[in-house]
Scaffold this active site. Structure first.
Site, PDB file in Angstrom:
ATOM      1  N   ASP A   1       0.906  -1.138   0.097  1.00 54.25           N
ATOM      2  CA  ASP A   1       0.037  -0.099  -0.036  1.00 54.25           C
ATOM      3  C   ASP A   1       1.093   1.423  -0.056  1.00 54.25           C
ATOM      4  OD1 ASP A   1      -1.927   2.424   0.854  1.00 54.25           O
ATOM      5  OD2 ASP A   1      -3.135   0.549   1.217  1.00 54.25           O
TER       6      ASP A   1
ATOM      7  N   GLN B   1     -14.253   2.215   1.985  1.00 53.77           N
ATOM      8  CA  GLN B   1     -13.701   1.823   0.617  1.00 53.77           C
ATOM      9  C   GLN B   1     -13.662   3.145  -0.324  1.00 53.77           C
ATOM     10  OE1 GLN B   1     -16.078  -0.890  -1.650  1.00 53.77           O
ATOM     11  NE2 GLN B   1     -14.169  -1.564  -2.694  1.00 53.77           N
TER      12      GLN B   1
ATOM     13  N   HIS C   1     -10.426  -5.609  -2.497  1.00 54.77           N
ATOM     14  CA  HIS C   1      -9.273  -6.146  -1.869  1.00 54.77           C
ATOM     15  C   HIS C   1      -9.168  -6.261  -0.663  1.00 54.77           C
ATOM     16  CE1 HIS C   1     -10.028  -1.724  -1.779  1.00 54.77           C
ATOM     17  NE2 HIS C   1      -9.489  -1.660  -0.769  1.00 54.77           N
ATOM     18  N   PHE C   2      -7.962  -6.613  -0.075  1.00 51.62           N
ATOM     19  CA  PHE C   2      -8.024  -7.211   1.427  1.00 51.62           C
ATOM     20  C   PHE C   2      -6.626  -6.389   1.850  1.00 51.62           C
ATOM     21  CE2 PHE C   2     -11.298 -10.406   2.847  1.00 51.62           C
ATOM     22  CZ  PHE C   2     -11.834 -10.448   1.441  1.00 51.62           C
ATOM     23  N   HIS C   3      -6.820  -5.875   2.955  1.00 52.21           N
ATOM     24  CA  HIS C   3      -5.610  -5.039   3.575  1.00 52.21           C
ATOM     25  C   HIS C   3      -5.000  -6.315   4.611  1.00 52.21           C
ATOM     26  CE1 HIS C   3      -6.850  -0.920   2.744  1.00 52.21           C
ATOM     27  NE2 HIS C   3      -8.052  -1.514   2.682  1.00 52.21           N
TER      28      HIS C   3
END
Ligand code: 5GP
Length: 143
Positions: free
Chosen positions: A37, A101, A107-109
């Protein structure tokens, strides 16, 4: 952005998948991509996405696609734990703008947490690219 809607193929993660935008890649297989990220909430903050599913969120994704993402989420969570020795690891996923969001490609963090570090969602500044690459290399070596 509503929780329901049409997938926008020009979202930033779709551009990363097409190679139109750069990313610091950590892991890739036939179905999924994991990358750092750029506005990290902690040291080692990664995102995991599906490469083929045009899903905005959890409501849109197929069960098989979701299983493929989650297999990579677990792989990268284990690698982050081994490489970075955090005190805890948060996995998050947001559906719709009111939920937090901001990018509408599912997406997964994966957010390693360190004792005393209280940074909240979407509160970080842009990362130094050399530092991000160094962290990505540590995690890569542990996948
Ligand atoms: P969301 O808020 O939608 O759950 O998370 C989107 C995430 O994408 C945020 O944590 C944000 O920092 C990250 N992000 C936004 N733009 C980019 C980009 O261009 N590259 C990367 N690697 N991450 C991005």
């Amino acid at each position: 952005m509503s929780i329901k809607g049409t997938y926008d193929p020009d979202n930033i993660f779709a551009k990363i998948l097409r190679g139109e935008m750069p990313c610091v890649k950590v892991y890739e297989d036939d179905h999924t991509l994991a990358f750092m990220d750029v506005f990290p909430q902690s040291r080692g903050h990664m995102l995991v996405i599906h490469k083929q599913e045009q899903a905005r969120n959890m409501l849109d994704v197929s069960a098989d696609g979701l299983a493929q993402i989650m297999a990579s989420v677990q792989k990268l969570t284990r690698a982050a734990e081994q490489a970075l020795s955090p005190d805890g690891i948060i996995i998050t996923q947001f559906n719709g703008a009111p939920a937090g969001q901001t990018v509408f490609h599912l997406h997964f963090h994966i957010i390693p947490k360190y004792a005393g570090d209280l940074k909240a969602h979407a509160s970080g500044g842009m990362a130094d690219m050399d530092e991000l690459t160094a962290i990505a290399n540590l995690i890569k070596a542990a996948v």
